[in-house]
Design an enzyme around this catalytic site. Structure first.
Site, PDB file in Angstrom:
ATOM      1  N   ASN A   1     100.302  89.878 -20.600  1.00 39.78           N
ATOM      2  CA  ASN A   1     100.848  89.548 -21.128  1.00 39.78           C
ATOM      3  C   ASN A   1      99.254  88.910 -22.802  1.00 39.78           C
ATOM      4  O   ASN A   1      98.545  88.067 -22.169  1.00 39.78           O
ATOM      5  CB  ASN A   1     101.246  88.230 -21.372  1.00 39.78           C
ATOM      6  CG  ASN A   1     101.567  87.447 -22.260  1.00 39.78           C
ATOM      7  OD1 ASN A   1     101.431  88.305 -23.710  1.00 39.78           O
ATOM      8  ND2 ASN A   1     102.317  86.235 -22.560  1.00 39.78           N
ATOM      9  N   TRP A   2      99.526  89.588 -23.503  1.00 35.61           N
ATOM     10  CA  TRP A   2      97.748  89.749 -23.968  1.00 35.61           C
ATOM     11  C   TRP A   2      98.266  88.751 -25.558  1.00 35.61           C
ATOM     12  O   TRP A   2      97.194  87.674 -26.089  1.00 35.61           O
ATOM     13  CB  TRP A   2      97.571  91.442 -25.414  1.00 35.61           C
ATOM     14  CG  TRP A   2      97.408  92.160 -24.251  1.00 35.61           C
ATOM     15  CD1 TRP A   2      97.252  92.375 -22.499  1.00 35.61           C
ATOM     16  CD2 TRP A   2      96.937  93.279 -24.685  1.00 35.61           C
ATOM     17  NE1 TRP A   2      96.981  93.525 -22.255  1.00 35.61           N
ATOM     18  CE2 TRP A   2      96.289  94.064 -23.670  1.00 35.61           C
ATOM     19  CE3 TRP A   2      96.617  94.179 -26.007  1.00 35.61           C
ATOM     20  CZ2 TRP A   2      96.677  95.977 -23.440  1.00 35.61           C
ATOM     21  CZ3 TRP A   2      96.374  95.857 -26.228  1.00 35.61           C
ATOM     22  CH2 TRP A   2      96.324  96.595 -25.069  1.00 35.61           C
ATOM     23  N   LYS A   3      99.128  87.546 -25.230  1.00 38.35           N
ATOM     24  CA  LYS A   3      99.723  86.862 -26.662  1.00 38.35           C
ATOM     25  C   LYS A   3      99.157  86.932 -27.333  1.00 38.35           C
ATOM     26  O   LYS A   3      99.122  88.527 -28.198  1.00 38.35           O
ATOM     27  CB  LYS A   3      98.890  85.990 -25.628  1.00 38.35           C
ATOM     28  CG  LYS A   3      99.167  85.523 -24.411  1.00 38.35           C
ATOM     29  CD  LYS A   3      99.331  84.529 -23.516  1.00 38.35           C
ATOM     30  CE  LYS A   3      99.703  83.797 -22.063  1.00 38.35           C
ATOM     31  NZ  LYS A   3      99.540  82.401 -21.333  1.00 38.35           N
TER      32      LYS A   3
ATOM     33  N   HIS B   1     108.893  83.275 -22.219  1.00 43.85           N
ATOM     34  CA  HIS B   1     108.032  82.436 -22.060  1.00 43.85           C
ATOM     35  C   HIS B   1     107.704  80.750 -22.546  1.00 43.85           C
ATOM     36  O   HIS B   1     107.713  80.700 -23.399  1.00 43.85           O
ATOM     37  CB  HIS B   1     107.384  83.162 -22.958  1.00 43.85           C
ATOM     38  CG  HIS B   1     104.865  83.536 -21.996  1.00 43.85           C
ATOM     39  ND1 HIS B   1     104.414  81.701 -22.848  1.00 43.85           N
ATOM     40  CD2 HIS B   1     104.630  83.764 -20.931  1.00 43.85           C
ATOM     41  CE1 HIS B   1     103.848  81.857 -22.022  1.00 43.85           C
ATOM     42  NE2 HIS B   1     103.163  82.635 -21.523  1.00 43.85           N
TER      43      HIS B   1
ATOM     44  N   GLU C   1     105.035  78.904 -23.665  1.00 52.86           N
ATOM     45  CA  GLU C   1     104.920  79.147 -25.288  1.00 52.86           C
ATOM     46  C   GLU C   1     105.833  79.070 -26.347  1.00 52.86           C
ATOM     47  O   GLU C   1     105.832  78.647 -27.343  1.00 52.86           O
ATOM     48  CB  GLU C   1     103.496  80.024 -25.235  1.00 52.86           C
ATOM     49  CG  GLU C   1     102.131  79.657 -24.654  1.00 52.86           C
ATOM     50  CD  GLU C   1     101.133  81.469 -23.572  1.00 52.86           C
ATOM     51  OE1 GLU C   1     101.618  81.749 -24.661  1.00 52.86           O
ATOM     52  OE2 GLU C   1     100.709  80.178 -22.881  1.00 52.86           O
TER      53      GLU C   1
ATOM     54  N   GLU D   1     106.009  80.372 -14.411  1.00 50.60           N
ATOM     55  CA  GLU D   1     104.796  80.538 -14.407  1.00 50.60           C
ATOM     56  C   GLU D   1     105.001  78.964 -14.410  1.00 50.60           C
ATOM     57  O   GLU D   1     105.586  78.892 -15.441  1.00 50.60           O
ATOM     58  CB  GLU D   1     104.866  80.879 -16.144  1.00 50.60           C
ATOM     59  CG  GLU D   1     104.594  82.675 -16.206  1.00 50.60           C
ATOM     60  CD  GLU D   1     103.597  83.092 -17.063  1.00 50.60           C
ATOM     61  OE1 GLU D   1     103.189  83.804 -17.028  1.00 50.60           O
ATOM     62  OE2 GLU D   1     104.323  83.001 -17.841  1.00 50.60           O
TER      63      GLU D   1
ATOM     64  N   GLY E   1      97.041  79.233 -18.968  1.00 50.29           N
ATOM     65  CA  GLY E   1      95.678  78.706 -19.718  1.00 50.29           C
ATOM     66  C   GLY E   1      94.414  77.845 -18.778  1.00 50.29           C
ATOM     67  O   GLY E   1      93.732  77.565 -19.805  1.00 50.29           O
TER      68      GLY E   1
ATOM     69  N   SER F   1      96.950  80.929 -14.453  1.00 51.38           N
ATOM     70  CA  SER F   1      95.622  81.307 -14.134  1.00 51.38           C
ATOM     71  C   SER F   1      95.585  82.631 -13.115  1.00 51.38           C
ATOM     72  O   SER F   1      94.982  82.583 -12.112  1.00 51.38           O
ATOM     73  CB  SER F   1      94.884  80.143 -13.871  1.00 51.38           C
ATOM     74  OG  SER F   1      94.976  79.039 -15.186  1.00 51.38           O
TER      75      SER F   1
ATOM     76  N   GLY G   1      94.666  85.249 -19.294  1.00 54.04           N
ATOM     77  CA  GLY G   1      93.610  85.704 -19.940  1.00 54.04           C
ATOM     78  C   GLY G   1      93.319  86.756 -19.129  1.00 54.04           C
ATOM     79  O   GLY G   1      92.227  87.772 -20.172  1.00 54.04           O
TER      80      GLY G   1
HETATM   81  P1  13P Z   1      97.201  82.696 -18.277  1.00 47.77           P
HETATM   82  O1  13P Z   1      96.657  83.956 -17.081  1.00 47.77           O
HETATM   83  O2  13P Z   1      96.126  82.962 -19.385  1.00 47.77           O
HETATM   84  O3  13P Z   1      96.974  81.513 -17.548  1.00 47.77           O
HETATM   85  O4  13P Z   1      98.595  83.039 -18.767  1.00 47.77           O
HETATM   86  C1  13P Z   1      99.642  82.723 -18.152  1.00 47.77           C
HETATM   87  C2  13P Z   1     100.965  83.911 -18.428  1.00 47.77           C
HETATM   88  O5  13P Z   1     101.148  82.876 -19.633  1.00 47.77           O
HETATM   89  C3  13P Z   1     100.971  84.988 -18.987  1.00 47.77           C
HETATM   90  O6  13P Z   1     102.845  84.964 -18.866  1.00 47.77           O
END
Ligand code: 13P
Length: 262
Positions: A13-15, A99, A101, A171, A177, A217, A239
């Site tokens: 997931n590149w966000k 998600h 976020e 998650e 993150g 993470s 990330g």
């Molecule tokens: P990180 O791997 O940066 O912690 O993000 C996880 C995430 O939210 C994947 O959707």
């Protein structure tokens, strides 16, 4: 939609990262490395503007493309939204739904998640539905309660056929993150709980075959012990998916972990 058992799903997931030119550079590298990773299902999840171009690079490669979100209507006056047919047309086979976020910053609820899951399935997109608890909820020992509510409300009014097409991503919000990862034991405990809930609601077979990814993470150094846990079927990576080397290394570790599974 494909049936995915017996190999881990590794989704990046590149966000809100990567301009189109950066996205194309990364995906070209991933494509070049993917040939030797047939024992995993690799998925890249770029921002909307890059989807079509990324898909073009991935033509005739086993790497699949997913979107990070979508709206549930097919078209209409919904400024700023993207519909399931648009994602299909761009070449997506997966879509991330709910998600944390999106829930935290954009007001998504279990009810909107439910509508989006149904819309995704109606258009043959495989939804990757994210659930997980905050740090406070974990400290107050409310993790299972939160997961149970997210599952029952998010998956309300779904048939057994529909539920079998859904991928769940656990998650824990405190691990996203932050560099703090759930330990393999902590993750396994919740994954097991999710599987048990699924068995209770939809029967043993559906629960046994449910695909449950871990996210939060995930890095090359912790991927193996996490994916080796019996109820963890792959990873949703933020990330570490932004660089080809770490993304591919996680895929390799996950393939090893699947072979050595308890
Ligand atoms: P990180 O791997 O940066 O912690 O993000 C996880 C995430 O939210 C994947 O959707």
């Amino acid at each position: 939609m494909k049936k995915l058992h017996g190999k881990p799903i590794i989704a990046g997931n590149w966000k809100m990262h990567k301009t189109n030119s950066e996205a194309l550079e990364l995906v070209q590298e991933i494509r070049n490395a993917a040939g030797e990773l047939k024992e995993t299902e690799l998925v890249v999840i770029p921002p909307f503007p890059a989807l079509s171009e990324v898909k073009k690079i991935l033509q005739n490669s086993p790497v699949e493309v997913g979107a990070q979100n979508m709206y549930w209507e097919e078209e209409g006056a919904y400024t700023g939204e993207v519909s399931p047919p648009m994602l299909k047309d761009a070449g997506c086979t997966y879509v991330v739904i709910g998600h944390s976020e999106r829930r935290e910053y954009f007001g998504e609820t279990n009810q909107t998640v439910n509508k989006k899951i149904k819309a995704a399935l109606d258009h043959s997109l495989t939804p990757i539905v994210c659930i997980g608890e905050t740090k406070k909820e974990r400290e107050e020992e409310k993790t299972n309660q939160k997961i149970k509510t997210q599952l029952s409300e998010g998956f309300t009014n779904m048939t057994q056929e529909e539920i079998q097409q859904v991928i769940i991503a656990y998650e824990p919000i405190w691990a996203i993150g932050t560099g703090l990862t759930a330990t393999p034991d902590q993750a396994q405990e919740v994954h097991h709980f999710i599987r048990e809930q699924s068995k209770e609601a939809y029967g043993k077979e559906i629960g046994d075959y449910a695909i449950i990814l871990y996210g939060g993470s995930v890095k090359p150094k912790n991927a193996y012990p996490l994916v080796k846990e019996p109820d963890i079927n792959g990873a949703l990576i933020g990330g570490a998916s932004l660089k080809c080397e770490s993304f591919i290394q996680i895929a390799k570790e996950s393939i090893k972990a699947y072979k050595d599974k308890k």
